[in-house]
Design an enzyme around this catalytic site. Structure first.
Site, PDB file in Angstrom:
ATOM      1  CG  ASP A  63      -2.086   0.932   1.119  1.00 37.95           C
ATOM      2  OD1 ASP A  63      -2.199   1.603   0.074  1.00 37.95           O
ATOM      3  OD2 ASP A  63      -2.893   0.988   2.053  1.00 37.95           O
ATOM      4  CG  ASP A  67      -3.280   3.910  -3.458  1.00 38.93           C
ATOM      5  OD1 ASP A  67      -4.181   3.121  -3.783  1.00 38.93           O
ATOM      6  OD2 ASP A  67      -3.410   4.760  -2.553  1.00 38.93           O
ATOM      7  CD  GLU A  68      -5.658  -0.852  -1.655  1.00 38.27           C
ATOM      8  OE1 GLU A  68      -5.382  -1.596  -0.697  1.00 38.27           O
ATOM      9  OE2 GLU A  68      -6.689  -0.146  -1.694  1.00 38.27           O
TER      10      GLU A  68
END
Length: 431
Positions: A29, A123-124
């Site tokens: 993350d 973003d993860e």
């Protein structure tokens, strides 16, 4: 930017001596992703309360730095409220194209580790590293490598959760933010979960949380110990079964990597624009090797090679060429994109600064699935089509997988520094 080994005592276990056996799931993350990309582009923002999003009465916060979060600013909050909470916040307009490019770079690093990558958003992502441990070491070592590469290669930070269950890995990454790593040993999964608030369980939103708390169930342990009929009566059978399974540390899901239907690509946005011919061709070599490595990892070959360019004035150009026979060799891909680049130069790009380069492999087929009809010309094979080149690039794959992308690289990706540019030349959209 990363934490030293002495700083890795995070959470309920000592991360220096933790048993990561069986902890094959990683959740990566990125930390305050949009803000981090903006700080990378403008280091003067570092340490300040930065809010990314639309300004004005109807604007919404897309991302907030940890300094802004200390004032209560959160994502999806109206910008007007954010500025009331944090009047000295620096508001930056969102640049989604740059975030997309940075996300592609992050996912490229993850796919260098394992093809079993399941992105959840820009973003993860989840990773299953069970197939990588023989080359790269245990899950904890792999997590450290990911954090180091993202820091060294992208100047960004991430938090990584490592666990034997997917949802536990996701919880772990949340609880070691920012810029942290947390390994939850398989034998300690339930122990780790029990004291957490019920809202930590995946899929439990505010309404379900309020309903559970109304029943006196405030922690995961409370849910695990609750009478099943109480949960069924208040939440329904399906959600009750889901909750009890998670609270007991059960999660049968597996990482579901994205299927590549049409193409694989690698592109990069440069914060200092490329102005030299040698610079561009060196970067094209680097991107060609990334694409070729991904093709080989997925046992694919490409029939079509593409080039994407974005000039400093944001004008975008794309070019494609179809080749005679499919390839997964970087040398061939690089040769084709260099031809396309030189054609674009002749077409009006000569002398213009470049802020984005991309290399794409399209027309994908399974490696070896297309028969190659030999001709008399094959008695003297073209460079890049000999078994020796195949062996060399696969050897490069093994070294990169073991030691990271910077450990070994073809000489063609090494470039001499261009002559210094003036401050005026260094300014502009790509700086």
């Amino acid at each position: 930017m990363g934490r030293s080994a002495d700083q890795e005592r995070i959470g309920p276990v000592d991360q220096r001596d933790v048993d990561d056996t069986g902890c094959h799931f990683l959740h990566v993350d990125m930390d305050s992703f949009f803000v981090s990309v903006e700080v990378r582009a403008n280091p003067a923002l570092r340490g300040r309360p930065v809010v990314v999003g639309g300004a004005g009465g109807w604007g919404v916060v897309a991302s907030a730095s940890y300094e802004a979060r200390a004032y209560g600013v959160r994502s999806a909050m109206p910008m007007a409220k954010a500025l009331r909470l944090c009047p000295n916040a620096v508001v930056v307009a969102a640049r989604h194209e740059d975030y997309g490019a940075a996300s592609a770079d992050v996912m490229a690093i993850l796919r260098d580790i394992t093809p079993l990558v399941q992105p959840l958003s820009l973003d993860e992502a989840f990773l299953d590293v069970s197939g990588a441990v023989r080359l790269l070491g245990g899950p904890r070592a792999i997590a450290r490598q990911i954090r180091r590469r993202i820091s060294d290669e992208l100047q960004l930070t991430c938090s990584v959760g490592v666990a034997a269950r997917m949802f536990v890995a996701k919880i772990a990454s949340t609880r070691c933010k920012p810029d942290g790593m947390l390994v939850v040993p398989e034998a300690q999964t339930v122990e780790f979960l029990r004291p957490l608030p019920v809202s930590a369980l995946w899929g439990i939103g505010p309404k379900a949380t309020a309903r559970l708390e109304g029943l006196g169930l405030f922690t995961v342990g409370d849910v695990a110990d609750a009478r099943r009929q109480t949960l069924v009566s208040n939440l329904g059978r399906a959600q009750a079964d889901h909750l009890v399974a998670l609270a007991s540390g059960h999660d049968p899901r597996r990482v579901a990597p994205e299927r590549v239907d049409k193409s694989l690509s690698a592109e990069h946005t440069y914060f200092h624009t490329l102005s030299g011919h040698a610079q561009v061709e060196s970067e094209l070599a680097r991107l060609a090797h990334k694409v070729a490595r991904r093709l080989r990892a997925k046992q694919l070959q490409s029939r079509t090679i593409g080039l994407k360019l974005r000039a400093a004035d944001f004008a975008t150009y794309t070019r494609d060429v179809t080749i005679d026979r499919p390839t997964d060799l970087a040398q061939e891909i690089h040769a084709r994109v260099v031809e396309l680049w030189r054609g674009a130069e002749r077409g009006g790009l000569a002398g213009r600064s470049i802020r984005l380069l991309g290399v794409r492999a399209g027309g994908l087929v399974e490696a070896g699935s297309v028969p190659v009809q030999l001709s008399l010309e094959d008695a003297a094979p073209e460079p890049g089509r000999t078994p020796r080149w195949h062996e060399a690039e696969r050897a490069l794959d093994a070294v990169v997988a073991r030691f990271g992308g910077g450990a070994l690289k073809p000489a063609s990706t090494l470039r001499r520094p261009d002559p210094p540019r003036s401050a005026e030349e260094n300014s502009g959209p790509g700086s």
